[in-house]
Design a protein around this motif. Structure first.
Motif, PDB file in Angstrom:
ATOM      1  N   UNK A 146       0.893  -1.249  -0.129  1.00  0.00           N
ATOM      2  CA  UNK A 146       0.019  -0.026  -0.169  1.00  0.00           C
ATOM      3  C   UNK A 146       0.681   1.185   0.042  1.00  0.00           C
ATOM      4  N   UNK A 147       1.963   1.173   0.294  1.00  0.00           N
ATOM      5  CA  UNK A 147       2.911   2.243   0.408  1.00  0.00           C
ATOM      6  C   UNK A 147       3.404   2.671  -0.887  1.00  0.00           C
ATOM      7  N   UNK A 148       3.066   3.973  -1.276  1.00  0.00           N
ATOM      8  CA  UNK A 148       3.714   4.451  -2.542  1.00  0.00           C
ATOM      9  C   UNK A 148       4.921   4.590  -2.930  1.00  0.00           C
ATOM     10  N   UNK A 149       5.463   4.104  -3.936  1.00  0.00           N
ATOM     11  CA  UNK A 149       6.819   4.260  -4.215  1.00  0.00           C
ATOM     12  C   UNK A 149       7.152   5.085  -5.336  1.00  0.00           C
ATOM     13  N   UNK A 150       8.157   6.184  -5.519  1.00  0.00           N
ATOM     14  CA  UNK A 150       8.397   6.962  -6.597  1.00  0.00           C
ATOM     15  C   UNK A 150       9.264   6.262  -7.740  1.00  0.00           C
ATOM     16  N   UNK A 151       8.747   6.597  -8.951  1.00  0.00           N
ATOM     17  CA  UNK A 151       9.873   6.218  -9.982  1.00  0.00           C
ATOM     18  C   UNK A 151      11.044   7.318  -9.797  1.00  0.00           C
ATOM     19  N   UNK A 152      12.364   6.488  -9.877  1.00  0.00           N
ATOM     20  CA  UNK A 152      13.321   7.145 -10.006  1.00  0.00           C
ATOM     21  C   UNK A 152      14.082   7.346 -11.161  1.00  0.00           C
ATOM     22  N   UNK A 153      13.986   8.412 -12.169  1.00  0.00           N
ATOM     23  CA  UNK A 153      14.506   8.398 -13.345  1.00  0.00           C
ATOM     24  C   UNK A 153      16.154   9.253 -13.114  1.00  0.00           C
ATOM     25  N   UNK A 154      17.021   8.822 -13.851  1.00  0.00           N
ATOM     26  CA  UNK A 154      18.324   9.152 -13.679  1.00  0.00           C
ATOM     27  C   UNK A 154      18.932   9.237 -15.101  1.00  0.00           C
ATOM     28  N   UNK A 155      19.830  10.537 -15.220  1.00  0.00           N
ATOM     29  CA  UNK A 155      20.366  10.757 -16.651  1.00  0.00           C
ATOM     30  C   UNK A 155      19.685  11.253 -17.561  1.00  0.00           C
ATOM     31  N   UNK A 195      20.386   6.906 -19.373  1.00  0.00           N
ATOM     32  CA  UNK A 195      19.280   7.010 -18.809  1.00  0.00           C
ATOM     33  C   UNK A 195      18.711   5.525 -17.937  1.00  0.00           C
ATOM     34  N   UNK A 196      18.377   5.700 -16.799  1.00  0.00           N
ATOM     35  CA  UNK A 196      18.046   4.648 -16.256  1.00  0.00           C
ATOM     36  C   UNK A 196      16.603   4.993 -15.340  1.00  0.00           C
ATOM     37  N   UNK A 197      15.748   4.377 -15.288  1.00  0.00           N
ATOM     38  CA  UNK A 197      14.648   4.531 -14.646  1.00  0.00           C
ATOM     39  C   UNK A 197      14.368   3.132 -13.697  1.00  0.00           C
ATOM     40  N   UNK A 198      14.367   3.463 -12.495  1.00  0.00           N
ATOM     41  CA  UNK A 198      13.911   2.592 -11.340  1.00  0.00           C
ATOM     42  C   UNK A 198      12.438   2.558 -11.215  1.00  0.00           C
ATOM     43  N   UNK A 199      11.661   1.899 -11.455  1.00  0.00           N
ATOM     44  CA  UNK A 199      10.230   2.116 -11.077  1.00  0.00           C
ATOM     45  C   UNK A 199       9.779   1.794  -9.859  1.00  0.00           C
TER      46      UNK A 199
END
Length: 144
Positions: free
Chosen positions: A20-29, A71-75
């Motif tokens: 239930x905890x919201x986690x942010x997408x972390x874009x880098x680059x 570019x790296x996206x950690x969802x």
């Protein structure tokens, strides 16, 4: 009293482990799009490439003529949505020489930038048709 404290501790412990905890997408680059890559041509200067793609994330310290766009996206939702892309650009004498990576370069990439355009005159179809008709008429009149 102890029963209430036990319920509160149990509820907090279970909520911390839930999804239930919201986690942010972390874009880098640098996020690059294919339409930006399509604008690149051999012979462009570093400033022109920087205008189109933006500043590179990594510039090789020992070879200033190689730029790496990463570019790296950690969802935050799932690892299925994670993404990693890279694009490497090489220069020689401050002119774009080659590009490689996860993007396709356009067909115009190997056309030198600011190359002189050779204009050809379009043939006048009406004159050719009239000349062709005259040849056909002369052959039919002569019977050959």
């Amino acid at each position: 009293m102890y029963f209430r404290v036990a319920i509160v501790i149990t509820a907090l412990t279970l909520s911390a482990c839930s999804s239930w905890v919201f986690r942010y997408d972390v874009p880098q680059g640098n996020y690059l799009e294919q339409k930006s890559i399509d604008k690149l041509q051999v012979g462009m200067t570093k400033e022109q490439v920087k205008f189109i793609l933006g500043s590179p994330v990594v510039v090789d310290a020992f070879n200033n003529d190689t730029w790496n766009y990463v570019y790296k996206l950690k969802s935050g939702r799932s690892k299925d949505f994670d993404m990693k892309k890279q694009f490497i650009i090489n220069f020689s004498n401050d002119k774009l020489v080659s590009a490689s990576g996860d993007f396709e370069v356009s067909d115009n990439f190997n056309t030198p930038f600011n190359a002189p355009v050779v204009e050809t005159e379009a043939a006048n179809d009406t004159e050719l048709n009239e000349e062709a008709k005259a040849v056909v008429k002369s052959k039919t009149i002569n019977g050959k």
